[in-house]
Design a protein around this motif. Structure first.
Motif, mmCIF file in Angstrom:
data_model
loop_
_atom_site.group_PDB
_atom_site.id
_atom_site.type_symbol
_atom_site.label_atom_id
_atom_site.label_comp_id
_atom_site.label_asym_id
_atom_site.label_seq_id
_atom_site.Cartn_x
_atom_site.Cartn_y
_atom_site.Cartn_z
ATOM 1 N N HIS A 159 0.723 -1.181 -0.183
ATOM 2 C CA HIS A 159 -0.071 -0.020 -0.222
ATOM 3 C C HIS A 159 0.861 1.277 0.045
ATOM 4 N N ALA A 160 0.280 2.280 -0.458
ATOM 5 C CA ALA A 160 1.186 3.615 -0.571
ATOM 6 C C ALA A 160 0.272 4.686 -0.461
ATOM 7 N N VAL A 161 0.622 5.839 -0.367
ATOM 8 C CA VAL A 161 -0.120 7.158 -0.568
ATOM 9 C C VAL A 161 0.398 8.069 -1.739
ATOM 10 N N ALA A 162 -0.897 8.113 -2.566
ATOM 11 C CA ALA A 162 -0.740 9.217 -3.664
ATOM 12 C C ALA A 162 -1.309 10.278 -3.345
ATOM 13 N N PRO A 163 -0.946 11.337 -2.882
ATOM 14 C CA PRO A 163 -1.807 12.404 -2.327
ATOM 15 C C PRO A 163 -2.520 13.070 -3.416
ATOM 16 N N ASN A 164 -3.347 13.642 -3.030
ATOM 17 C CA ASN A 164 -4.386 14.459 -4.044
ATOM 18 C C ASN A 164 -3.253 15.818 -4.379
ATOM 19 N N GLY A 165 -3.268 16.434 -5.721
ATOM 20 C CA GLY A 165 -2.238 17.051 -6.099
ATOM 21 C C GLY A 165 -2.950 18.481 -6.967
ATOM 22 N N VAL A 166 -2.210 18.860 -7.627
ATOM 23 C CA VAL A 166 -2.418 20.189 -8.240
ATOM 24 C C VAL A 166 -1.564 20.071 -9.616
ATOM 25 N N ASP A 167 -1.940 20.875 -10.496
ATOM 26 C CA ASP A 167 -1.220 21.126 -11.888
ATOM 27 C C ASP A 167 -0.742 22.469 -11.615
ATOM 28 N N ILE A 168 0.634 22.376 -11.123
ATOM 29 C CA ILE A 168 1.202 23.634 -10.804
ATOM 30 C C ILE A 168 1.342 24.730 -12.186
ATOM 31 N N LEU A 169 2.209 23.900 -13.207
ATOM 32 C CA LEU A 169 2.191 24.709 -14.326
ATOM 33 C C LEU A 169 1.055 25.417 -14.941
ATOM 34 N N GLY A 170 -0.024 24.490 -14.794
ATOM 35 C CA GLY A 170 -1.167 25.003 -15.415
ATOM 36 C C GLY A 170 -2.046 25.880 -14.544
ATOM 37 N N THR A 171 -1.453 26.220 -13.348
ATOM 38 C CA THR A 171 -2.381 27.110 -12.617
ATOM 39 C C THR A 171 -1.560 28.648 -12.378
ATOM 40 N N SER A 172 -2.194 29.673 -12.639
ATOM 41 C CA SER A 172 -1.548 30.961 -12.701
ATOM 42 C C SER A 172 -1.586 31.567 -11.293
ATOM 43 N N PHE A 173 -0.322 32.141 -10.921
ATOM 44 C CA PHE A 173 -0.330 32.706 -9.683
ATOM 45 C C PHE A 173 -0.426 34.203 -9.464
ATOM 46 N N HIS A 174 -1.446 34.704 -8.544
ATOM 47 C CA HIS A 174 -1.393 36.089 -8.814
ATOM 48 C C HIS A 174 -1.429 36.667 -7.180
ATOM 49 N N ASP A 175 -0.494 37.525 -6.969
ATOM 50 C CA ASP A 175 -0.455 37.922 -5.506
ATOM 51 C C ASP A 175 -1.595 38.690 -5.170
#
Length: 784
Positions: free
Chosen positions: A582-598
């Motif tokens: 068994h293993a953990v494959a955590p939920n994730g995010v598409d970093i390159l596909g998500t724009s960052f706005h401060d």
């Protein structure tokens, strides 16, 4: 890419299903894709074995190196040597393969003169392109000296063509194998042993198909013995139906068939018809009979179904039988005149049911399109796993992955998108509509609708409990969903591993598959359902059922992957033992596909939307899911306490009946398309995660962090993610969310930007989907 579609030109020339396929491929590539294609054909007579061998040799010597990719579908065109060669196979020379037994010859080579020794040695050698020159030369020499040994068909000519095809279709020579039907895929000696073969039913190039009236019985085909029109005519003559049978087409049996039908005024031969005439005949048919023997595919079937017509066929019709669901999209009966006569009578007399089957047929083939057919053909070559072989994985789910609008859908799509870079993945999902789509190279989704019976049963329980038990019910009700089980059984033929996403389709897998199975536990289902039921009277039975389903799925699995260590520990506590692997494959995010706005950029975006740039906008997003609805109620209460703040709700939870009467400062945005969602994520300033129940991890937290939103979460909402307190996010109990909002507004812009950047950096390093998928890939490859 510059693509060559390479094909034989029949001598004498005629137009059949092969020609229609090549024209359809050519037209789609040149008009609907960024690629350029050319159809390259060589005259290929088959009147004699010397003619056939000459054609094989011409194609083997053809230089198409100025193209980026070659596509072949038929002998002898696949003899072309090319570094990037896709074979979407229609059929081999059937008289030397699957219909050879009709010729009455043995497959064993007879005693031959000693001069044949070099040729026999070449035929006994493993397929290798280096043998070609000697093989052609020896064959040509012996044909001139000993023509009496080259019966066509016969055992020697059969052995030569088998060796030539084996050389052309070596796994190293072809980078992707496809078949036009499952019937073709399953034929003996058609494909190299162990090679994965994808199946795509391709559309017709016939344009303008429509549904008209229901005036006559109509069929169209070459008037030739394998089409068995003589059996159809005899069966029809044994009926007393008051409707005409119209037969379109020409061919060598034309006069014999006309003689057979001569004294029956109901039977009309209409000869050659052009495409516009053919469309009209389909449109106005009551149903379409098509009863060939072991047909490769049968475009007539697709054309008839597209026109909304039921199809009558036989159980030995091959590709046609494969597409006709008996009693649903037509009738498939024994290849006997009496059975056909009864079926014709039934289809004519039960008019309403015949129309209904035609409508079902039209819906059944909606997924058949050039885009669906050619997406895998046009995809770049997939990367093999170490050792050279890509595994064939089938993942079953109670909901579709596409479009990935909810957390579960996002995990299903994103995780297996990563896996598909190394292995071939088919997602078989229950949903609202029939469909099949290529999501990515190596990643296909097939969606099968829930049945009407499943909807009725689920609806009745919803009336009783006011709860959605749809997924729980699939454990039993899906065993009656024949469309789903038929798809699953078809996929099982090539599968190396079945993966159950959620436990409820475990019984469906085991109904058709006895091989290795694994469990992708998106959450702890018992805990999720317990939170939804929340002690509602009469639900104890259903929780016991969930416990039994989840335990059975776990204990029948080679391995289990979960979203968090917390879930692994919880599963162990509930169901000891769970799989050792068994293993953990955590939920994730598409970093390159998500724009960052401060936060400075966010103020500017709010101004562009006509909002007060200085007013904080607080966001919560989620799907229609019990724990999310519970969290939304907490947010609404918080909004009442902070009337000067603007609160936005986003996602399918906005449609929940309990979230319709909202305070004036709570704006429900609903389920938004990607572009609109990006706008919201760039304009809001603070994201809340007031989760106090559920299982797995909260994908919304990663979306928030990647986008640069300030985050306030409960400790429960941070489970499995471990964002740092204060330096990355605010972690407080639910009753302290108001105070946390006040504290955030007192931070300087620089302090808030630093928090936002650190949270995104943590998400990128730990939770990008490419990182999250690694433990899952390790489990998959350990299974192989």
């Amino acid at each position: 890419m510059k693509i060559a579609i390479v094909a034989p030109s029949p001598v004498p020339f005629m137009i059949g299903g092969a020609e229609k396929l090549w024209w359809g491929i050519l037209d789609y590539i040149n008009h609907e894709t960024p690629h350029d294609a050319e159809l390259i054909k060589l005259p290929s007579p088959e009147r004699s074995f010397p003619d056939l061998i000459a054609s094989y040799r011409y194609f083997s010597e053809l230089d198409l190196s100025h193209f980026d990719r070659v596509i072949s579908t038929k002998y002898p065109a696949w003899m072309v040597a090319h570094h990037d060669h896709v074979c979407y196979l229609q059929h081999k020379l059937r008289g030397l393969y699957d219909t050879y037994h009709f010729c009455g010859h043995s497959t064993e080579l007879p005693e031959l003169p000693s001069a044949f020794a070099p040729l026999l040695q070449l035929l006994d050698s493993p397929p290798d392109r280096a043998l070609l020159t000697a093989l052609f030369n020896q064959t040509q020499k012996l044909l001139q000296e000993y023509p009496e040994h080259f019966d066509f068909p016969g055992p020697l000519t059969r052995a030569i063509i088998h060796q030539l095809d084996g050389i052309a279709l070596q796994p190293g020579s072809i980078h992707l194998f496809g078949a036009i039907s499952d019937n073709v895929r399953k034929r003996s000696d058609y494909f190299p042993e162990g090679c994965p073969v994808y199946v795509r039913h391709h559309p017709s190039d016939l344009e303008g198909i429509y549904t008209g009236e229901y005036r006559f019985i109509f069929t169209a085909s070459r008037l030739d013995e394998p089409k068995r029109l003589d059996m159809l005519i005899r069966a029809f003559r044994n009926t007393d139906v008051d409707v005409s049978l119209l037969i379109a087409g020409t061919g060598p049996q034309e006069q014999a068939l006309k003689s057979l039908a001569d004294d029956d005024p109901r039977i009309r031969f209409i000869g050659y018809v052009n495409d516009s005439e053919l469309v009209n005949y389909y449109a106005n048919a009551l149903f379409v009979p098509f009863i060939p023997y072991d047909e490769d595919y049968g475009l007539i079937t697709i054309e008839a179904m597209q026109a909304g017509k039921a199809v009558l066929t036989t159980t030995d019709s091959g590709g046609v039988h494969e597409m006709v669901q008996h009693g649903v999209t037509g009738l498939s009966v024994a290849p006997e005149e009496s059975a056909l006569a009864d079926a014709i009578t039934t289809l004519v007399n039960d008019y309403e049911n015949t129309l209904r089957m035609g409508q079902c047929a039209q819906q059944h083939i909606q997924h058949v399109s050039w885009e669906d057919t050619l997406t895998p053909i046009l995809a770049p070559p997939a990367r093999p796993m170490p050792g050279g072989r890509r595994l064939n994985l089938v993942v079953v789910s109670t909901f579709p992955a596409w479009p990935p609008t909810g957390g579960g859908q996002a995990r299903l799509f994103s995780l297996y998108r990563q896996v598909a870079r190394h292995h071939d993945v088919t997602l078989l999902c229950l949903g609202s509509e029939q469909g099949q789509r290529q999501l990515e190279p190596g990643l296909v989704e097939i969606c099968v609708p829930y049945t009407a019976q499943q909807h009725r049963y689920s609806g009745r329980l919803h009336q009783i409990y006011n709860l959605d038990f749809t997924d729980i019910l699939t454990a039993d009700s899906n065993l009656l969903n024949t469309d789903f089980l038929n798809q699953l059984e078809r996929l099982a033929h090539d599968a190396d591993l079945m993966i159950c996403s959620h436990p409820f389709l475990h019984s469906s897998i085991r109904a058709v598959w006895s091989g290795p199975m694994a469990y992708d536990a998106q959450d702890v289902e018992l805990d999720v359902k317990a939170a939804i039921c929340a002690g509602a009277p009469g639900t104890e039975h259903w929780l016991d059922k969930v416990r039994h389903i989840e335990q059975r799925c776990l204990q029948d699995s080679r391995w289990v992957v979960a979203c968090s260590h917390h879930d692994i520990l919880r599963l162990q506590a509930l169901y000891t033992p769970i799989p050792a692997a068994h293993a953990v494959a955590p939920n994730g995010v598409d970093i390159l596909g998500t724009s960052f706005h401060d936060c400075r950029q966010r103020s500017h975006h709010r101004a562009q939307l006509g909002l007060d740039p200085q007013q904080e906008v607080v966001l919560f997003m989620g799907s229609w899911h019990g724990p999310n609805i519970e969290a939304a109620h907490l947010l609404v209460e918080l909004a009442r306490q902070r009337p000067r703040l603007q609160f936005w709700l986003m996602g399918s939870l906005c449609s929940h009946p309990e979230l319709q009467a909202l305070p004036d400062n709570v704006k429900p945005l609903g389920l938004l398309p990607a572009a609109a969602k990006d706008t919201v994520m760039s304009a809001a300033s603070i994201a809340l995660n007031p989760m106090i129940s559920g299982s797995g991890t909260n994908l919304k937290m990663l979306d928030y962090a990647a986008a640069g939103l300030d985050i306030i979460t409960t400790p429960f909402g941070n489970r499995g993610l471990d964002f740092a307190q204060d330096t990355e996010v605010s972690i407080v109990d639910i009753e302290d969310f108001g105070a946390a909002l006040d504290q955030l507004s007192q931070l300087s812009v620089e302090q808030r930007i630093a928090r936002q950047q650190r949270a995104r950096q943590r998400a990128a390093e730990t939770f990008d989907w490419s990182v999250c998928a690694r433990p899952l890939l390790e489990l998959i490859e350990a299974t192989a």
